[in-house]
Motif scaffolding. Structure first.
Motif, PDB file in Angstrom:
ATOM      1  N   UNK A 337      71.927  31.630  88.692  1.00  0.00           N
ATOM      2  CA  UNK A 337      71.478  32.637  87.879  1.00  0.00           C
ATOM      3  C   UNK A 337      71.906  33.895  88.208  1.00  0.00           C
ATOM      4  N   UNK A 338      72.617  34.841  87.400  1.00  0.00           N
ATOM      5  CA  UNK A 338      73.137  35.951  87.792  1.00  0.00           C
ATOM      6  C   UNK A 338      74.365  35.601  89.056  1.00  0.00           C
ATOM      7  N   UNK A 339      74.277  36.366  89.856  1.00  0.00           N
ATOM      8  CA  UNK A 339      75.207  36.040  91.201  1.00  0.00           C
ATOM      9  C   UNK A 339      74.750  35.041  92.176  1.00  0.00           C
ATOM     10  N   UNK A 340      73.309  34.508  91.760  1.00  0.00           N
ATOM     11  CA  UNK A 340      72.602  33.963  92.920  1.00  0.00           C
ATOM     12  C   UNK A 340      72.956  32.214  92.568  1.00  0.00           C
ATOM     13  N   UNK A 341      73.310  31.714  93.611  1.00  0.00           N
ATOM     14  CA  UNK A 341      73.615  30.100  93.705  1.00  0.00           C
ATOM     15  C   UNK A 341      72.286  29.423  93.728  1.00  0.00           C
ATOM     16  N   UNK A 371      62.201  40.732  93.316  1.00  0.00           N
ATOM     17  CA  UNK A 371      60.986  40.270  92.758  1.00  0.00           C
ATOM     18  C   UNK A 371      61.151  40.322  91.382  1.00  0.00           C
ATOM     19  N   UNK A 372      60.665  39.310  90.476  1.00  0.00           N
ATOM     20  CA  UNK A 372      60.781  39.188  89.062  1.00  0.00           C
ATOM     21  C   UNK A 372      59.605  40.285  88.577  1.00  0.00           C
ATOM     22  N   UNK A 378      62.026  35.379  80.500  1.00  0.00           N
ATOM     23  CA  UNK A 378      62.880  34.224  80.448  1.00  0.00           C
ATOM     24  C   UNK A 378      63.902  34.661  81.245  1.00  0.00           C
ATOM     25  N   UNK A 379      64.515  33.669  81.873  1.00  0.00           N
ATOM     26  CA  UNK A 379      65.824  33.824  82.883  1.00  0.00           C
ATOM     27  C   UNK A 379      66.787  32.978  82.262  1.00  0.00           C
ATOM     28  N   UNK A 380      68.356  33.359  82.684  1.00  0.00           N
ATOM     29  CA  UNK A 380      69.240  32.700  81.871  1.00  0.00           C
ATOM     30  C   UNK A 380      69.755  32.103  83.176  1.00  0.00           C
ATOM     31  N   UNK A 381      69.908  30.732  82.939  1.00  0.00           N
ATOM     32  CA  UNK A 381      70.717  29.882  84.157  1.00  0.00           C
ATOM     33  C   UNK A 381      72.281  29.513  83.468  1.00  0.00           C
ATOM     34  N   UNK A 382      73.174  29.472  84.497  1.00  0.00           N
ATOM     35  CA  UNK A 382      74.485  29.015  84.136  1.00  0.00           C
ATOM     36  C   UNK A 382      74.426  27.562  84.773  1.00  0.00           C
ATOM     37  N   UNK A 383      75.154  26.587  84.128  1.00  0.00           N
ATOM     38  CA  UNK A 383      75.141  25.242  84.586  1.00  0.00           C
ATOM     39  C   UNK A 383      76.658  24.884  84.672  1.00  0.00           C
ATOM     40  N   UNK A 400      65.322  29.800  80.227  1.00  0.00           N
ATOM     41  CA  UNK A 400      64.163  29.375  80.724  1.00  0.00           C
ATOM     42  C   UNK A 400      63.189  30.050  80.659  1.00  0.00           C
ATOM     43  N   UNK A 401      62.220  29.884  79.723  1.00  0.00           N
ATOM     44  CA  UNK A 401      61.068  30.602  79.217  1.00  0.00           C
ATOM     45  C   UNK A 401      59.909  30.498  80.587  1.00  0.00           C
ATOM     46  N   UNK A 402      59.469  31.570  80.855  1.00  0.00           N
ATOM     47  CA  UNK A 402      58.504  31.653  82.027  1.00  0.00           C
ATOM     48  C   UNK A 402      57.002  32.130  81.672  1.00  0.00           C
ATOM     49  N   UNK A 403      57.254  32.796  80.306  1.00  0.00           N
ATOM     50  CA  UNK A 403      55.994  33.708  80.161  1.00  0.00           C
ATOM     51  C   UNK A 403      55.747  33.411  78.380  1.00  0.00           C
TER      52      UNK A 403
END
Length: 403
Positions: A337-341, A371-372, A378-383, A400-403
């Motif tokens: 997610x972004x630069x975070x593995x 903190x979000x 929503x968050x964007x994940x790369x796979x 990825x919808x969280x709300x």
């Protein structure tokens, strides 16, 4: 101004995220208390101190942070190429440009608060002799951003921690208690609309003085009033013609989307040059298609994943991995997610065990150390994925919808 005229201003402001409520109320407090003038002399004093801040103190602080002989990490001079080394100015009532700035600035400031201005330069100079300008002392620890990217990164950072939140809350309460009520404020604030062709409204006087003083800071040749008016005049047509034409063309394409058109040739790219004038339209190129199994996709496609389960609990990493294995027949080998593995097949067993049963947002917060915000829906994940034959396949992003 909204603080004085909009009854719901405070309610809206307090709902803003992060430190924004404090920043907004500090600006209001500055306008209605700290900088609020009560006479023409106060307006002159404000303009004089504003001059000092803009053309002397800020430059001194900049040179304190980055001295003329400053070197970059690679050993090259910091002040080189497009970065000119500035120098601070010293105010003088015998310098016409300095007095021009104060006269124009003081009159504009007075207009904002409904006070009567003056064009008496001798009277302004007499007031200036009584104005006390605080001695400037450069501050250590002041962060000055050296690039747009650094400024953007700073603005997007999220401050966390109980101490920071407590400080913001106490500052907010202090500001709320110190602000005068709109009914008690004795002035009516009025915004000033720029008009370059009225030579009596001090607008061009201020622009000419301000721009030439900044030019003097950087040893740039000054521009006379006529040239300054030409430059200012070009800004309005740029907004009123090209920008409005672009917006109009964009809206035409939006209408097509709303009407449900699907054929690519229905839509148009537009190119225009109003100076020639020249208009050209072309069909857009289709986005490149990719494929996994028998499914075609483009960069506009996403995996839509609802993070919240029917039970109200959020999906864990284990459930996320299982979802793609069961629903899409894809084995996730890396997830970021972004630069975070967040996950990888080569992750140490202890770390993997620790994360598998954590909610996805908790992993994101833990790994990114950010903190979000409540505004994040929503968050964007790369796979990175393998198919059933254990071959690496390219797949869309995940929303990825969280709300």
């Amino acid at each position: 101004m909204q603080y004085l005229t909009d009854p719901k201003f405070m309610e809206r402001t307090l709902k803003l995220p992060g430190a924004q409520p404090v920043e907004v109320l500090e600006a209001v407090y500055k306008s209605v208390v700290t900088d609020c003038p009560h006479s023409w002399a106060d307006c002159v004093a404000w303009a004089r101190n504003h001059w000092q801040c803009q053309y002397s103190n800020n430059i001194r602080q900049l040179l304190h942070n980055f001295p003329p002989d400053q070197l970059t990490s690679s050993g090259a001079p910091f002040w080189s190429g497009p970065k000119r080394c500035p120098h601070p100015l010293e105010f003088s009532t015998s310098n016409d440009l300095h007095v021009d700035y104060v006269v124009a600035g003081a009159n504009l400031f007075a207009q904002t608060y409904g006070l009567k201005g003056s064009t008496d330069r001798a009277g302004v100079i007499k007031i200036l002799q009584e104005v006390k300008v605080p001695t400037f002392i450069p501050r250590s620890g002041v962060k000055i951003h050296v690039s747009d990217q650094e400024l953007q990164n700073s603005n997007s950072s999220v401050v966390t921690g109980e101490i920071s939140r407590h400080t913001d809350d106490s500052k907010l309460e202090e500001l709320k208690s110190q602000l005068p009520t709109p009914e008690a404020f004795q002035f009516k604030l009025s915004p000033i609309d720029f008009e370059k062709d009225d030579d009596t409204n001090f607008h061009m006087d201020f622009i000419v003085a301000a721009s030439n003083l900044r030019a003097e800071n950087y040893d740039i040749p000054p521009a006379d009033r006529h040239k300054s008016k030409l430059i200012a005049g070009k800004i309005i047509p740029a907004i009123a013609t090209t920008t409005s034409a672009v917006v109009g063309l964009v809206c035409l394409e939006l209408f097509k989307i709303i009407q449900g058109h699907k054929k690519l040739e229905t839509f148009k790219n537009g190119f225009m040059n109003l100076a020639l004038p020249f208009f050209a339209f072309s069909e857009p190129i289709a986005a490149p298609k990719h494929k996994y199994y028998e499914i075609d996709w483009t960069l506009w496609d996403r995996f839509e994943v609802k993070g919240l389960q029917p039970s109200g609990e959020e999906m864990t990493l284990r459930q996320f991995l299982d979802y793609f294995k069961n629903e899409h027949k894809l084995e996730i080998t890396m997830l970021s997610q972004g630069v975070s593995m967040l996950y990888s097949f080569f992750m140490p067993a202890a770390k993997l065990k620790e994360r598998l049963d954590l909610p996805m947002t908790e992993i994101v917060t833990k790994v990114s150390k950010k903190k979000l915000g409540k505004h994040v829906k929503a968050l964007v994940f790369e796979l990175c994925c393998n198919d059933q034959s254990d071959e690496d396949v390219e797949v869309p992003y995940v929303r990825y919808t969280i709300r």
